[in-house]
Design a protein around this motif. Structure first.
Motif, short mmCIF file in Angstrom:
data_model
loop_
_atom_site.label_atom_id
_atom_site.label_comp_id
_atom_site.label_asym_id
_atom_site.label_seq_id
_atom_site.Cartn_x
_atom_site.Cartn_y
_atom_site.Cartn_z
N ASN A 193 0.67 -1.23 0.03
CA ASN A 193 -0.02 -0.01 0.03
C ASN A 193 0.83 1.18 -0.06
OD1 ASN A 193 -2.83 0.86 0.03
ND2 ASN A 193 -2.38 1.84 2.23
N ALA A 194 1.92 1.17 0.69
CA ALA A 194 2.88 2.39 0.58
C ALA A 194 4.39 1.72 0.76
CB ALA A 194 2.47 3.37 1.93
N LEU A 195 5.11 2.50 0.12
CA LEU A 195 6.55 2.20 0.01
C LEU A 195 7.38 3.47 0.27
CD1 LEU A 195 5.51 0.00 -2.23
CD2 LEU A 195 7.67 -0.75 -1.96
N GLU A 196 8.50 3.48 0.96
CA GLU A 196 9.50 4.53 1.14
C GLU A 196 10.76 4.14 1.66
OE1 GLU A 196 9.47 9.15 2.46
OE2 GLU A 196 7.76 7.97 2.32
N MET A 197 11.73 4.62 1.18
CA MET A 197 13.11 4.32 1.45
C MET A 197 13.41 5.15 2.49
SD MET A 197 16.78 3.96 -0.61
CE MET A 197 16.33 2.32 -1.27
N PHE A 198 14.16 4.76 3.58
CA PHE A 198 14.41 5.82 4.98
C PHE A 198 16.02 5.53 5.17
CE2 PHE A 198 9.93 5.31 5.24
CZ PHE A 198 9.63 6.59 5.87
N HIS A 199 16.71 6.56 5.75
CA HIS A 199 17.96 6.50 6.37
C HIS A 199 18.00 6.72 7.80
CE1 HIS A 199 18.83 6.98 2.08
NE2 HIS A 199 19.99 6.23 2.05
N LEU A 200 17.53 5.89 8.73
CA LEU A 200 17.29 6.14 9.99
C LEU A 200 18.72 6.73 10.99
CD1 LEU A 200 14.95 3.27 11.10
CD2 LEU A 200 14.50 5.56 10.32
N GLU A 201 18.41 7.50 11.55
CA GLU A 201 19.51 8.04 12.69
C GLU A 201 19.27 7.04 13.73
OE1 GLU A 201 19.51 12.05 13.63
OE2 GLU A 201 19.15 12.73 11.36
N ILE A 202 20.37 6.98 14.65
CA ILE A 202 20.41 5.77 15.68
C ILE A 202 19.42 6.28 16.77
CG2 ILE A 202 21.71 5.44 17.81
CD1 ILE A 202 24.36 5.58 16.09
N ILE A 203 19.10 7.41 16.93
CA ILE A 203 18.02 7.95 17.88
C ILE A 203 16.68 7.41 17.44
CG2 ILE A 203 17.78 10.25 16.96
CD1 ILE A 203 16.96 11.11 19.81
N ASN A 204 16.59 7.21 16.10
CA ASN A 204 15.13 6.87 15.67
C ASN A 204 15.13 5.39 15.52
OD1 ASN A 204 15.61 9.18 13.12
ND2 ASN A 204 14.02 9.64 14.90
N ALA A 205 16.28 4.74 15.51
CA ALA A 205 16.29 3.18 15.51
C ALA A 205 15.93 2.73 16.76
CB ALA A 205 17.52 2.63 14.94
N GLU A 206 16.44 3.47 17.96
CA GLU A 206 16.64 3.02 19.33
C GLU A 206 15.02 3.39 19.75
OE1 GLU A 206 20.70 4.30 21.08
OE2 GLU A 206 19.40 5.79 21.12
N GLU A 207 14.57 4.65 19.37
CA GLU A 207 13.08 4.64 19.71
C GLU A 207 12.14 3.69 19.00
OE1 GLU A 207 10.60 8.88 19.65
OE2 GLU A 207 11.37 8.29 17.88
N PHE A 208 12.30 3.46 17.56
CA PHE A 208 11.44 2.12 17.04
C PHE A 208 11.44 0.86 17.75
CE2 PHE A 208 10.49 -0.87 13.59
CZ PHE A 208 9.12 -0.22 13.37
N PHE A 209 12.54 0.57 18.17
CA PHE A 209 12.90 -0.85 18.81
C PHE A 209 12.95 -0.83 20.27
CE2 PHE A 209 15.30 -2.57 14.87
CZ PHE A 209 14.36 -3.19 14.72
#
Length: 376
Positions: free
Chosen positions: A268-284
Motif C-alpha cells: 500500500n505504501a513504500l518509502e526508503m529511509f536512512h534512520l538515525e540511531i536515535i530513531n532506530a532506538e526509539e522504534f525498537f
C-alpha cells in the motif's frame, strides 16, 4: 589536500545533536583495505585517524548518500578534489524512474530488474499525485493531444518514484524501458519493461528521464526537502514490513517485494529511509531489555537505507503476514518454515531480511511512525 592513487576524498556533513549544529569534514576512503579517515575542516585538525570500516563500500559514497562511520551518520555533500570527481562522477550518474499506476502490482519484479542491471536505488517513495502536481511534473507536454489522457491516467492511482544511480544511468534506464508505445515495444523490444508490463502509449508501465537536466528536475520534484507528496499510507487494516539495510545492500529488495506480492499481499505504501540511531532506538524501544540482540538490531537498522512498506491484505493481515515472514532466526525458519521470507533471505537473527510488526496493537503505531512521524 590532493587525492592520490587509491584514495577518494569527499566533503561530508555530520549533525551534532549535542551542539545542535552541522559539522563539516573531509572524508577519505581507501578501498584497498576498507579504511577511512576524517579531517575537521573548521578546526583544521585530524578528527578520525585512519581506521577500518569494513561495511563501507566505494559504491556507497556518492553525492547525497547517507553513510555510517563508527556510529556517526554522515551525508556526502560533494567531492573534495578533482581526482575523485573525475573518477566517480560518470559512474555515479543519477536518473529518475517512476512506476505508473498500471504497473504498480509489478513493483517487485521491476525493482529486481533495476538491481539486476547494476543500478543502486538512492531514494524511493510511493505517492498519489493531484492533478495540479501531475500537470507540473509533465509541464513539457502541455498542449499536446495526449496531455489530458496522460494526466487523468497518472492521477488514477499510486505511483512509485525512484532515484536511480549507475554509470550512464539516463541511457541505461531508457534502454531497459524500451519504446514509449508498449505495443511497439512488444514487437521490436519484447524483453523490455514496457513490452512486458505496459499496454499502450500512455499506460506504458514506467517513466524515465530523457536527459540529465530532466533527471535533476524530476528527482527534485519528488525528493527535495520541501517536496511533500501525498502519502499512500492508510494506517488502518494494515501492518508494517521493513526491508533491512543488509537486504537492500545485497540487492534482494526486489525479490522480497515480488515474493510478498506473489503471496497475495498488497504494497500500500513504500518509502526508503536512512534512520538515525536515535530513531532506530526509539522504534525498537519495546525490545530493549527483552531481546538480547537489541543493540545489534539498532545498529543494523541504521547501517544503511531501509525500505518501509505498509502491507495490506484480506482478513487478519497482521497475523497472516507475520506467519509469512517466519521465525526471527533464519536457521530455525529454514528447518520449520522453509518457504518464509526469513528462511529465503535471512542471514542471522539480526540480519534476518525483514522486520514485521510483532503485536497486533502495534501495527498502526509502526505504520504511523514511518509514514507520518518521521516526516515531521
Amino acid at each position: 589536500m590532493a587525492s592520490f592513487d587509491g584514495r577518494y576524498a569527499f566533503i561530508a556533513d555530520w549533525y551534532d545533536t549535542n551542539a545542535a549544529l552541522t559539522r563539516k569534514y573531509q572524508l577519505f576512503y581507501y578501498p584497498k583495505d576498507s579504511t577511512v579517515e576524517m579531517f575537521d575542516i573548521k578546526n583544521k585538525r585530524v578528527f578520525l585517524k585512519r581506521s577500518k570500516c569494513e561495511e563501507l563500500r566505494l559504491h556507497d559514497l556518492h553525492i547525497g548518500a547517507v553513510v555510517n562511520i563508527h556510529s556517526r551518520q554522515l551525508t556526502i555533500k560533494d567531492y573534495a578534489d578533482i581526482s575523485t570527481s573525475n573518477r566517480l562522477k560518470s559512474k555515479n550518474e543519477k536518473t529518475f524512474a517512476m512506476v505508473k499506476p498500471d504497473a504498480i502490482n509489478e513493483v517487485g519484479t521491476i525493482i529486481d530488474i533495476i538491481y539486476q542491471n547494476g543500478f543502486s536505488i538512492c531514494n524511493m517513495k510511493s505517492a498519489v499525485l493531484s492533478r495540479q502536481e501531475a500537470e507540473e511534473f509533465y509541464e513539457e507536454h502541455v498542449g499536446k493531444p495526449f496531455f489530458n489522457n496522460l494526466i487523468s491516467f497518472i492521477t488514477s492511482g499510486p505511483v512509485l518514484a525512484m532515484e536511480l544511480m549507475a554509470e550512464n544511468s539516463v541511457t541505461l534506464w531508457r534502454s531497459l524501458l524500451g519504446p514509449t508505445d508498449s505495443r511497439d515495444a512488444r514487437t521490436n523490444k519484447p524483453s523490455t519493461i514496457r513490452a512486458r508490463f505496459g499496454f499502450d502509449n500512455t499506460k506504458n508501465a514506467c517513466h524515465g528521464s530523457d536527459s540529465d537536466r530532466s533527471a535533476n528536475r524530476e528527482i527534485d520534484f519528488f525528493f527535495k526537502a520541501n517536496a511533500e507528496r501525498r502519502t499512500t499510507a492508510r494506517v488502518s487494516n494494515s501492518t508494517l514490513c521493513i526491508i533491512k539495510p543488509h537486504s537492500v545492500k545485497e540487492g534482494v529488495a526486489g525479490k522480497i517485494l515480488k515474493n510478498i506480492q506473489d503471496n497475495g499481499f498488497y504494497l500500500n505504501a513504500l518509502e526508503m529511509f536512512h534512520l538515525e540511531i536515535i530513531n532506530a532506538e526509539e522504534f525498537f524501544e519495546v525490545y530493549k531489555g527483552v531481546v538480547h540482540e537489541y543493540n545489534k538490531m539498532v545498529d543494523e537498522l541504521c547501517s544503511g537505507p531501509c525500505i518501509a512498506i505498509e502491507i495490506f491484505g484480506e482478513g487478519d493481515v497482521h497475523k497472516t503476514f507475520r506467519d509469512f515472514v517466519g521465525p526471527s532466526d533464519p536457521e530455525i525458519a529454514k528447518h520449520l518454515r522453509p518457504h518464509t521470507l526469513r528462511a529465503n533471505f535471512g542471514v542471522d537473527k539480526v540480519r534476518n531480511a525483514v522486520h514485521c510488526t510483532d503485536l497486533p496493537d502495534d501495527a498502526a503505531l509502526e505504520v504511523e511512525y514511518f509514514f507520518h512521524i518521521l516526516k515531521q
